[in-house]
Design a protein around this motif. Sequence first.
Motif, PDB file in Angstrom:
ATOM      1  N   LEU A 169       0.818  -1.217   0.000  1.00  0.00           N
ATOM      2  CA  LEU A 169       0.000   0.000   0.000  1.00  0.00           C
ATOM      3  C   LEU A 169       0.851   1.265   0.000  1.00  0.00           C
ATOM      4  CD1 LEU A 169      -2.755  -1.107   2.529  1.00  0.00           C
ATOM      5  CD2 LEU A 169      -3.108  -0.589   0.124  1.00  0.00           C
ATOM      6  N   THR A 170       2.013   1.226   0.662  1.00  0.00           N
ATOM      7  CA  THR A 170       2.841   2.435   0.788  1.00  0.00           C
ATOM      8  C   THR A 170       4.057   2.441  -0.122  1.00  0.00           C
ATOM      9  OG1 THR A 170       4.063   1.414   2.622  1.00  0.00           O
ATOM     10  CG2 THR A 170       2.150   2.750   3.192  1.00  0.00           C
ATOM     11  N   GLU A 171       4.321   1.299  -0.799  1.00  0.00           N
ATOM     12  CA  GLU A 171       5.482   1.166  -1.695  1.00  0.00           C
ATOM     13  C   GLU A 171       6.794   1.388  -0.950  1.00  0.00           C
ATOM     14  OE1 GLU A 171       4.848   3.808  -4.917  1.00  0.00           O
ATOM     15  OE2 GLU A 171       3.077   2.757  -5.667  1.00  0.00           O
ATOM     16  N   CYS A 172       6.841   0.914   0.288  1.00  0.00           N
ATOM     17  CA  CYS A 172       8.029   1.065   1.129  1.00  0.00           C
ATOM     18  C   CYS A 172       8.520  -0.306   1.592  1.00  0.00           C
ATOM     19  CB  CYS A 172       7.731   1.929   2.359  1.00  0.00           C
ATOM     20  SG  CYS A 172       7.334   3.630   1.965  1.00  0.00           S
ATOM     21  N   TYR A 173       9.795  -0.332   1.998  1.00  0.00           N
ATOM     22  CA  TYR A 173      10.367  -1.540   2.600  1.00  0.00           C
ATOM     23  C   TYR A 173      10.361  -1.355   4.115  1.00  0.00           C
ATOM     24  CZ  TYR A 173      13.796  -5.040   4.021  1.00  0.00           C
ATOM     25  OH  TYR A 173      14.421  -6.078   4.646  1.00  0.00           O
ATOM     26  N   THR A 180      13.230  -1.256  17.212  1.00  0.00           N
ATOM     27  CA  THR A 180      13.128  -0.243  16.159  1.00  0.00           C
ATOM     28  C   THR A 180      12.445  -0.837  14.935  1.00  0.00           C
ATOM     29  OG1 THR A 180      15.303  -0.801  15.274  1.00  0.00           O
ATOM     30  CG2 THR A 180      15.201   1.014  16.871  1.00  0.00           C
ATOM     31  N   VAL A 181      11.859   0.058  14.128  1.00  0.00           N
ATOM     32  CA  VAL A 181      11.277  -0.318  12.836  1.00  0.00           C
ATOM     33  C   VAL A 181      11.949   0.559  11.781  1.00  0.00           C
ATOM     34  CG1 VAL A 181       9.172  -0.469  11.461  1.00  0.00           C
ATOM     35  CG2 VAL A 181       9.083  -0.928  13.907  1.00  0.00           C
ATOM     36  N   ALA A 182      12.711  -0.063  10.873  1.00  0.00           N
ATOM     37  CA  ALA A 182      13.406   0.665   9.809  1.00  0.00           C
ATOM     38  C   ALA A 182      12.538   0.647   8.560  1.00  0.00           C
ATOM     39  CB  ALA A 182      14.763   0.030   9.529  1.00  0.00           C
ATOM     40  N   THR A 183      12.313   1.833   7.975  1.00  0.00           N
ATOM     41  CA  THR A 183      11.483   1.948   6.776  1.00  0.00           C
ATOM     42  C   THR A 183      12.276   2.665   5.685  1.00  0.00           C
ATOM     43  OG1 THR A 183      10.526   4.030   7.568  1.00  0.00           O
ATOM     44  CG2 THR A 183       9.342   2.026   8.078  1.00  0.00           C
ATOM     45  N   LEU A 184      11.997   2.312   4.451  1.00  0.00           N
ATOM     46  CA  LEU A 184      12.720   2.868   3.303  1.00  0.00           C
ATOM     47  C   LEU A 184      11.757   2.991   2.144  1.00  0.00           C
ATOM     48  CD1 LEU A 184      15.363   3.471   1.631  1.00  0.00           C
ATOM     49  CD2 LEU A 184      15.534   1.020   1.300  1.00  0.00           C
ATOM     50  N   GLY A 185      11.634   4.214   1.575  1.00  0.00           N
ATOM     51  CA  GLY A 185      10.712   4.395   0.467  1.00  0.00           C
ATOM     52  C   GLY A 185      10.461   5.868   0.186  1.00  0.00           C
ATOM     53  N   PRO A 186       9.403   6.180  -0.566  1.00  0.00           N
ATOM     54  CA  PRO A 186       9.075   7.585  -0.845  1.00  0.00           C
ATOM     55  C   PRO A 186       8.583   8.317   0.402  1.00  0.00           C
ATOM     56  CG  PRO A 186       7.424   6.119  -1.778  1.00  0.00           C
ATOM     57  CD  PRO A 186       8.526   5.249  -1.278  1.00  0.00           C
ATOM     58  N   TYR A 187       8.634   9.638   0.342  1.00  0.00           N
ATOM     59  CA  TYR A 187       8.322  10.461   1.517  1.00  0.00           C
ATOM     60  C   TYR A 187       6.893  10.245   2.016  1.00  0.00           C
ATOM     61  CZ  TYR A 187      12.659  13.015   0.641  1.00  0.00           C
ATOM     62  OH  TYR A 187      13.982  13.339   0.475  1.00  0.00           O
ATOM     63  N   LYS A 188       5.958  10.154   1.092  1.00  0.00           N
ATOM     64  CA  LYS A 188       4.548  10.001   1.487  1.00  0.00           C
ATOM     65  C   LYS A 188       4.330   8.666   2.200  1.00  0.00           C
ATOM     66  CE  LYS A 188      -0.119  10.206  -0.431  1.00  0.00           C
ATOM     67  NZ  LYS A 188      -0.934  10.287  -1.674  1.00  0.00           N
ATOM     68  N   GLY A 189       4.922   7.602   1.661  1.00  0.00           N
ATOM     69  CA  GLY A 189       4.765   6.287   2.277  1.00  0.00           C
ATOM     70  C   GLY A 189       5.404   6.196   3.650  1.00  0.00           C
ATOM     71  N   ILE A 190       6.553   6.856   3.813  1.00  0.00           N
ATOM     72  CA  ILE A 190       7.248   6.848   5.113  1.00  0.00           C
ATOM     73  C   ILE A 190       6.373   7.500   6.184  1.00  0.00           C
ATOM     74  CG2 ILE A 190       9.225   7.830   6.359  1.00  0.00           C
ATOM     75  CD1 ILE A 190      10.099   5.549   4.666  1.00  0.00           C
ATOM     76  N   GLN A 192       3.093   7.661   6.223  1.00  0.00           N
ATOM     77  CA  GLN A 192       1.963   6.773   6.528  1.00  0.00           C
ATOM     78  C   GLN A 192       2.398   5.618   7.426  1.00  0.00           C
ATOM     79  OE1 GLN A 192       0.839   5.775   2.533  1.00  0.00           O
ATOM     80  NE2 GLN A 192      -0.591   7.487   2.323  1.00  0.00           N
ATOM     81  N   ILE A 193       3.575   5.059   7.171  1.00  0.00           N
ATOM     82  CA  ILE A 193       4.056   3.923   7.963  1.00  0.00           C
ATOM     83  C   ILE A 193       4.327   4.345   9.402  1.00  0.00           C
ATOM     84  CG2 ILE A 193       6.046   2.385   8.289  1.00  0.00           C
ATOM     85  CD1 ILE A 193       6.069   2.034   5.255  1.00  0.00           C
ATOM     86  N   ARG A 194       4.894   5.530   9.601  1.00  0.00           N
ATOM     87  CA  ARG A 194       5.162   6.010  10.967  1.00  0.00           C
ATOM     88  C   ARG A 194       3.869   6.098  11.766  1.00  0.00           C
ATOM     89  NH1 ARG A 194       8.295   8.847  14.607  1.00  0.00           N
ATOM     90  NH2 ARG A 194      10.226   8.413  13.505  1.00  0.00           N
ATOM     91  N   LYS A 195       2.804   6.591  11.135  1.00  0.00           N
ATOM     92  CA  LYS A 195       1.510   6.695  11.825  1.00  0.00           C
ATOM     93  C   LYS A 195       0.973   5.313  12.192  1.00  0.00           C
ATOM     94  CE  LYS A 195      -3.158   8.578  11.331  1.00  0.00           C
ATOM     95  NZ  LYS A 195      -3.804   7.351  11.797  1.00  0.00           N
ATOM     96  N   VAL A 196       1.068   4.362  11.246  1.00  0.00           N
ATOM     97  CA  VAL A 196       0.559   3.005  11.497  1.00  0.00           C
ATOM     98  C   VAL A 196       1.333   2.342  12.628  1.00  0.00           C
ATOM     99  CG1 VAL A 196       0.255   0.711  10.501  1.00  0.00           C
ATOM    100  CG2 VAL A 196      -0.271   2.725   9.145  1.00  0.00           C
ATOM    101  N   VAL A 197       2.664   2.488  12.630  1.00  0.00           N
ATOM    102  CA  VAL A 197       3.509   1.834  13.642  1.00  0.00           C
ATOM    103  C   VAL A 197       3.217   2.384  15.030  1.00  0.00           C
ATOM    104  CG1 VAL A 197       5.882   1.562  14.444  1.00  0.00           C
ATOM    105  CG2 VAL A 197       5.344   1.204  12.043  1.00  0.00           C
TER     106      VAL A 197
END
Length: 328
Positions: A169-173, A180-190, A192-197
């Motif tokens: 959904l977010t096109e992120c890794y 910790t939760v490491a995320t990698l991807g476009p700014y918009k997806g990052i 969204q992932i921070r909010k979900v986590v």
Amino acid sequence: MADVTAEEKPVNKNKRYRKDKPWDTDDIDHWKIEEFKPGDMTSHMLEESSFATLFPKYREKYLKEVWPNVVSCLKEYGIHALLDLIEGSMTVKTTRKTWDPYIIIKARDLIKLLARSVPFEQAKRVLGDEMTCDIIKIGNITRNKERFVKRRQRLIGPNGNTLKALELLTECYIKVQGSTVATLGPYKGIKQIRKVVIDTMNNIHPIYNIKILMTKRELMKDESLKFESWDRFLPQFKKKNVQTKKPKKQTVKKKYTPFPPPQQPSKIDLQLESGEYFLKEREKKQQKNDDKIAKQNEKLAEKKRKREEVFVAPTEDIIRTSASDQAQ
């Protein structure tokens, strides 16, 4: 003369000094970020910039295998990479051949991701212009360790299905490692992932946020809803505070008696009965120490007996069976 004045249009006072810009046409995208290429920076950097980060012991073996690839990847941008196995650190530095001023920040993100167990094939994507990374700390959100482990597992999902859904959904890794939760991807997806986590660690199930993301993804395809509010389409979830019912303690009613209970003897009465009341202070201390030593000896004897149980010979069933065989 009258025709000339008739053709003239009234000029706004705020725009009276504006002139036409023939080079600024409508087909130019002013929001486009131009790619930075070698040769755009005319001179080398005046000062050396460097970043270092520590890595855990269990990452040492993987980093030793991958480090030649890291060095060759960063060499294209003019960045020098150094791996120190004694101190357990990774360092990146700018050189005179560095042609991108912002690449040192990207290189810093690269070594951060490598330290957080992200594989090199994924981590090197952060060097792109449209990519960024974020390392979300989740260890200090909940104090209870069991609750923390349960909510972290809820974020991963059965067989990692929840993480796979978020990645699609977010096109992120996404990589969950320790606290910790490491995320990698476009700014918009990052974002969204921070909010979900963070919502997941605050006891909001990730399935709710996944449903909202799926709804938004479908709404983006409709051009007629581009300038309208999507609140009426998004699912609204109400928080229900369901309290668990504790079993009631069954109290046994005592038989009613009109007489009060007998008065219990006081501490002084008990000392008078045992004769301890008339002892001196030194004798009292001596008696207390003797009782303490006696209890210790009892415990030691009990522990010794348990240790010696291991060496006790088993019952002689084997001997009896052999004797019965001889009789037969």
